[in-house]
Design a protein around this motif. Structure first.
Motif, PDB file in Angstrom:
ATOM      1  N   GLU A   5       0.835  -1.207   0.000  1.00 24.05           N
ATOM      2  CA  GLU A   5       0.000   0.000   0.000  1.00 24.05           C
ATOM      3  C   GLU A   5       0.867   1.253   0.000  1.00 24.05           C
ATOM      4  N   ALA A   6       1.898   1.256   0.816  1.00 21.80           N
ATOM      5  CA  ALA A   6       2.778   2.421   0.905  1.00 21.80           C
ATOM      6  C   ALA A   6       3.509   2.650  -0.415  1.00 21.80           C
ATOM      7  N   GLU A   7       3.979   1.570  -1.024  1.00 20.12           N
ATOM      8  CA  GLU A   7       4.692   1.686  -2.303  1.00 20.12           C
ATOM      9  C   GLU A   7       3.766   2.192  -3.404  1.00 20.12           C
ATOM     10  N   MET A   8       2.556   1.661  -3.458  1.00 20.62           N
ATOM     11  CA  MET A   8       1.594   2.077  -4.477  1.00 20.62           C
ATOM     12  C   MET A   8       1.218   3.546  -4.299  1.00 20.62           C
ATOM     13  N   ASN A   9       1.026   3.937  -3.080  1.00 20.81           N
ATOM     14  CA  ASN A   9       0.672   5.324  -2.783  1.00 20.81           C
ATOM     15  C   ASN A   9       1.780   6.269  -3.227  1.00 20.81           C
ATOM     16  N   ALA A  10       3.018   5.923  -2.881  1.00 21.78           N
ATOM     17  CA  ALA A  10       4.160   6.771  -3.245  1.00 21.78           C
ATOM     18  C   ALA A  10       4.350   6.826  -4.756  1.00 21.78           C
ATOM     19  N   LEU A  11       4.170   5.695  -5.425  1.00 24.68           N
ATOM     20  CA  LEU A  11       4.340   5.654  -6.875  1.00 24.68           C
ATOM     21  C   LEU A  11       3.267   6.464  -7.578  1.00 24.68           C
ATOM     22  N   ALA A  12       2.032   6.330  -7.130  1.00 21.58           N
ATOM     23  CA  ALA A  12       0.935   7.082  -7.745  1.00 21.58           C
ATOM     24  C   ALA A  12       1.125   8.585  -7.578  1.00 21.58           C
ATOM     25  N   ALA A  13       1.761   8.987  -6.488  1.00 26.69           N
ATOM     26  CA  ALA A  13       1.990  10.410  -6.229  1.00 26.69           C
ATOM     27  C   ALA A  13       2.926  11.038  -7.259  1.00 26.69           C
ATOM     28  N   THR A  14       3.677  10.228  -7.984  1.00 24.57           N
ATOM     29  CA  THR A  14       4.582  10.750  -9.022  1.00 24.57           C
ATOM     30  C   THR A  14       3.857  11.048 -10.323  1.00 24.57           C
ATOM     31  N   GLY A  15       2.602  10.615 -10.431  1.00 23.69           N
ATOM     32  CA  GLY A  15       1.837  10.848 -11.648  1.00 23.69           C
ATOM     33  C   GLY A  15       1.699   9.633 -12.541  1.00 23.69           C
ATOM     34  N   ILE A  16       2.388   8.546 -12.196  1.00 23.63           N
ATOM     35  CA  ILE A  16       2.262   7.304 -12.961  1.00 23.63           C
ATOM     36  C   ILE A  16       0.837   6.763 -12.819  1.00 23.63           C
ATOM     37  N   GLU A  17       0.235   6.337 -13.947  1.00 24.01           N
ATOM     38  CA  GLU A  17      -1.133   5.838 -13.920  1.00 24.01           C
ATOM     39  C   GLU A  17      -1.243   4.338 -14.175  1.00 24.01           C
ATOM     40  N   ASP A  18      -0.169   3.722 -14.672  1.00 25.44           N
ATOM     41  CA  ASP A  18      -0.174   2.287 -14.963  1.00 25.44           C
ATOM     42  C   ASP A  18       0.930   1.611 -14.151  1.00 25.44           C
ATOM     43  N   VAL A  19       0.618   0.442 -13.577  1.00 31.16           N
ATOM     44  CA  VAL A  19       1.609  -0.265 -12.776  1.00 31.16           C
ATOM     45  C   VAL A  19       1.687  -1.718 -13.232  1.00 31.16           C
ATOM     46  N   LEU A  20       2.875  -2.293 -13.122  1.00 29.49           N
ATOM     47  CA  LEU A  20       3.092  -3.704 -13.424  1.00 29.49           C
ATOM     48  C   LEU A  20       3.593  -4.390 -12.160  1.00 29.49           C
TER      49      LEU A  20
ATOM     50  N   SER B 259       1.296 -16.548  -3.422  1.00 29.99           N
ATOM     51  CA  SER B 259       0.079 -17.274  -3.781  1.00 29.99           C
ATOM     52  C   SER B 259      -0.830 -16.408  -4.643  1.00 29.99           C
ATOM     53  N   ILE B 260      -1.780 -17.034  -5.291  1.00 28.71           N
ATOM     54  CA  ILE B 260      -2.755 -16.292  -6.083  1.00 28.71           C
ATOM     55  C   ILE B 260      -3.537 -15.334  -5.186  1.00 28.71           C
ATOM     56  N   GLU B 261      -3.834 -15.765  -3.982  1.00 28.55           N
ATOM     57  CA  GLU B 261      -4.566 -14.898  -3.043  1.00 28.55           C
ATOM     58  C   GLU B 261      -3.739 -13.667  -2.685  1.00 28.55           C
ATOM     59  N   TYR B 262      -2.443 -13.864  -2.473  1.00 27.10           N
ATOM     60  CA  TYR B 262      -1.543 -12.748  -2.167  1.00 27.10           C
ATOM     61  C   TYR B 262      -1.457 -11.777  -3.339  1.00 27.10           C
ATOM     62  N   ILE B 263      -1.331 -12.298  -4.537  1.00 25.23           N
ATOM     63  CA  ILE B 263      -1.250 -11.437  -5.725  1.00 25.23           C
ATOM     64  C   ILE B 263      -2.583 -10.733  -5.967  1.00 25.23           C
ATOM     65  N   ALA B 264      -3.687 -11.444  -5.747  1.00 21.75           N
ATOM     66  CA  ALA B 264      -5.009 -10.842  -5.938  1.00 21.75           C
ATOM     67  C   ALA B 264      -5.218  -9.667  -4.986  1.00 21.75           C
ATOM     68  N   LYS B 265      -4.829  -9.836  -3.734  1.00 23.94           N
ATOM     69  CA  LYS B 265      -4.958  -8.748  -2.760  1.00 23.94           C
ATOM     70  C   LYS B 265      -4.083  -7.566  -3.170  1.00 23.94           C
ATOM     71  N   SER B 266      -2.914  -7.845  -3.714  1.00 26.01           N
ATOM     72  CA  SER B 266      -2.026  -6.787  -4.199  1.00 26.01           C
ATOM     73  C   SER B 266      -2.668  -6.029  -5.354  1.00 26.01           C
ATOM     74  N   CYS B 267      -3.373  -6.764  -6.221  1.00 28.28           N
ATOM     75  CA  CYS B 267      -4.084  -6.116  -7.338  1.00 28.28           C
ATOM     76  C   CYS B 267      -5.207  -5.221  -6.818  1.00 28.28           C
ATOM     77  N   GLU B 268      -5.898  -5.676  -5.800  1.00 30.86           N
ATOM     78  CA  GLU B 268      -6.967  -4.869  -5.201  1.00 30.86           C
ATOM     79  C   GLU B 268      -6.411  -3.557  -4.663  1.00 30.86           C
ATOM     80  N   ILE B 269      -5.262  -3.645  -4.015  1.00 30.54           N
ATOM     81  CA  ILE B 269      -4.614  -2.435  -3.491  1.00 30.54           C
ATOM     82  C   ILE B 269      -4.200  -1.525  -4.640  1.00 30.54           C
TER      83      ILE B 269
END
Length: 289
Positions: A124-139, A150-160
């Motif tokens: 969450e912290a990484e996504m927040n900081a990255l989005a603050a730079t203006g980037i709109e797409d993430v990989l 796990s798929i569950e771990y990756i899915a939760k990361s996608c939700e974030i």
């Protein structure tokens, strides 16, 4: 289970009804022995809609002789289909654990690199900081380890990630259709998978162990992802493992066949960075394959 051949599937792997793998090989065999001369290259460069033979001819071009012509054609195509738009995305690794033994890779299971896996709070912290730079797409990327990612771990990361970004792509281990459905529902839009090598002889040598050993399962990943509802898929190969003409040609044919079979899908091609890596097999000798 002892997987003896790149043709084998591990237990639990989806086996889909697809002829894409066979068609890639058939098309390559049809063009690889054709004589490519200046006349055929000239005709291919002038073609408005290129055939697979034209594509092969263009790949055989001497860049010192045709570089300017190719640059002009590439510019014209880009302006026609994309204008002057440039889309930026940023990759973010959430884990680097891996269970494969790819000889060329610093993430391989035998590597002594430091392993790490982000918590949801750290993601969450990484996504927040990255989005603050203006980037709109993430990989979102992981090593190829279902145990640690796990798929569950990756899915939760996608939700974030979906809370912060317009487009969420994933570059993870190949998985099954139902798993892609879960990831799509969690917010993933795009799946990218490098085939690494489209030549089974080289693939067999470079991938001695792990789920990645199954060539057929890997080459059908994009199709399973689209069957799971993904909006788009990405393709890639590692130039340097085998003949670059063969790799580039089969890569293009693979993407083309998927695009024709799934016309609604967005298609992307990824090119690898050539960088030194720690933890690869230092005894690797290409000439001995």
């Amino acid at each position: 289970m002892n997987i003896k051949s790149v043709e084998d599937y591990f237990p639990g792997m989806d086996i889909i009804d697809s002829d894409i793998e066979e068609r890639i090989e058939t098309i390559y065999n049809e063009v690889k022995n054709t004589e490519v001369d200046k006349a055929s290259i000239s005709a291919s460069l002038q073609a408005e809609s290129i055939s697979y033979q034209d594509f092969y001819n263009i790949l055989k071009i001497d860049p010192n002789e045709y570089l300017e012509i190719m640059a002009e054609k590439a510019y014209d195509k880009r302006i026609r289909y994309f204008g002057n738009n440039v889309s930026l995305f940023s990759p973010i690794y959430i884990a680097n654990y891996c269970e494969n033994s790819c000889k060329y890779c610093g993430f391989r299971a035998q590597s002594d690199i430091k392993r790490a896996k982000l918590t949801y709070e750290e993601i969450e912290a990484e996504m927040n900081a990255l989005a603050a730079t203006g980037i709109e797409d993430v990989l979102i990327l992981t090593g190829e380890s279902e145990k640690f990612s796990s798929i569950e771990y990756i899915a939760k990361s996608c939700e974030i990630a979906k809370k912060y970004f317009r487009v969420v792509g994933i570059e993870i281990y190949p998985t099954n259709i139902d798993d892609y459905k879960k990831l799509r529902q969690a917010g993933a839009d795009f799946v990218t998978v490098f085939q690494e090598s489209y030549n089974k002889k080289y693939y067999d040598f470079y991938h001695p162990a792990g789920h990645k050993r199954s060539f057929s399962y890997r080459i059908n990943t994009q199709e399973r992802a689209l069957m799971g509802g993904m909006r788009g898929v990405g393709f890639g190969t590692l130039f340097g493992l085998g003949d670059p003409i063969e790799e580039a040609f089969k890569l293009g044919v693979h993407a083309s066949l998927i695009q024709k079979k799934y016309p609604q899908a967005e298609i992307a091609i990824s090119l690898p960075r050539i960088r030194p890596t720690h933890g690869a097999d230092e005894t690797l000798i290409f000439e001995n394959i």
